[in-house]
Design a protein around this motif. Structure first.
Motif, PDB file in Angstrom:
ATOM      1  N   CYS A  39      -4.039   5.185   0.601  1.00  0.00           N
ATOM      2  CA  CYS A  39      -3.469   4.200   1.125  1.00  0.00           C
ATOM      3  C   CYS A  39      -3.710   3.475   2.167  1.00  0.00           C
ATOM      4  O   CYS A  39      -3.703   2.823   2.470  1.00  0.00           O
TER       5      CYS A  39
ATOM      6  N   ALA B 245       0.828  -1.142   0.270  1.00  0.00           N
ATOM      7  CA  ALA B 245       0.245   0.008   0.039  1.00  0.00           C
ATOM      8  C   ALA B 245       0.514   0.957  -0.248  1.00  0.00           C
ATOM      9  O   ALA B 245       0.473   2.248  -0.151  1.00  0.00           O
ATOM     10  N   LEU B 246       2.230   1.468   0.189  1.00  0.00           N
ATOM     11  CA  LEU B 246       3.017   2.792   0.832  1.00  0.00           C
ATOM     12  C   LEU B 246       3.505   2.307  -0.216  1.00  0.00           C
ATOM     13  O   LEU B 246       4.265   3.750  -0.864  1.00  0.00           O
TER      14      LEU B 246
ATOM     15  N   ASP C 218      -4.895  10.692  -1.807  1.00  0.00           N
ATOM     16  CA  ASP C 218      -3.690   9.373  -1.631  1.00  0.00           C
ATOM     17  C   ASP C 218      -3.270   8.910  -0.442  1.00  0.00           C
ATOM     18  O   ASP C 218      -3.088   7.673  -0.678  1.00  0.00           O
TER      19      ASP C 218
ATOM     20  N   ASP D  17       2.397   1.298  -3.566  1.00  0.00           N
ATOM     21  CA  ASP D  17       1.599   2.481  -4.527  1.00  0.00           C
ATOM     22  C   ASP D  17       1.625   3.756  -4.033  1.00  0.00           C
ATOM     23  O   ASP D  17       0.960   4.490  -5.277  1.00  0.00           O
ATOM     24  N   LEU D  18       1.312   4.215  -3.150  1.00  0.00           N
ATOM     25  CA  LEU D  18       1.573   5.364  -2.278  1.00  0.00           C
ATOM     26  C   LEU D  18       2.091   6.291  -3.371  1.00  0.00           C
ATOM     27  O   LEU D  18       2.073   7.511  -3.584  1.00  0.00           O
TER      28      LEU D  18
END
Lengths: 135, 69
Positions: A103, A6-7, A99, A9-10
């Motif tokens: 996340c 998730a991080l 964003d 992707d962020l």
């Protein structure tokens, strides 16, 4: 999706975010873009302190932006975790907050995958019947 | 003639107000502040010089410094 993904992707999606740390509600680091674990822990601790320090009689904030000439610090939190990020000067605040919330949501999905998958197939089965009736 | 003078004066005044607005917005951008958003949708800004900003800004500076190494 796990916290690290998730991080990752962020940071990939948001070009304005220089670094970010995902932590549990008590400030324990779950994932970080920083190479140094000690610095990541320090960022998480300070992010928690920011949120707690900004609390008012209305309660603790769900998100905040602290802006100084050198850049901005963002913290977004939910019941279980928080994400802190730093950007350069004059970021697009709404976009960064969006964003960060995404996340947090993605990191949260990892903790409750069963609920989401159970509700989706039922809706798909009803769709063809509705289409037939309309035609 | 008087009409032309009036139009020119109005244009000059408009430009002046526009420039002042841009200047104010730019100068406000560089100032330190903390925007705090609550679950009920309310938002509070702690501006530079306020007690809350004086408490929170040093923490934010520490985060920036740690994150950037």
């Amino acid at each position: 999706m796990d916290a690290a993904q998730a991080l990752a992707d962020l940071v990939e999606i948001s070009a304005q975010i220089e670094a970010a740390v995902l932590a549990s509600a008590d400030g324990t680091v779950l994932a970080s873009t920083l190479a140094d674990d000690e610095r990541a822990q320090s960022v998480a601790r300070d992010a928690l302190e920011l949120v707690q320090g900004a609390a008012s009689p209305a309660g603790e904030p769900v998100q905040l932006e602290a802006s100084v000439p050198e850049g901005s610090v963002f913290v977004v939190r939910d019941e279980e975790r928080l994400v802190a990020a730093v950007t350069g000067r004059d970021p697009t605040v709404g976009l960064v907050l969006y964003d960060l919330k995404t996340c947090l949501r993605l990191a949260g999905e990892d903790a409750r995958p069963a609920k989401k998958t159970a509700s989706r197939p039922r809706k798909k089965k009803e769709a063809p019947e509705a289409a037939d009736g309309a035609a | 003639m008087a009409r032309r003078k009036l139009t020119a004066s109005l244009l000059a005044l408009g430009s002046l107000l526009g420039a002042a607005a841009v200047w104010r917005r730019r100068s406000a951008r560089g100032k330190e502040h903390v925007d705090v958003y609550f679950a009920d949708g309310s938002m509070v800004t702690f501006a530079e010089g306020s007690e809350e900003a004086a408490r929170l800004i040093p923490i934010a500076r520490r985060v920036l410094s740690q994150a950037r190494g």
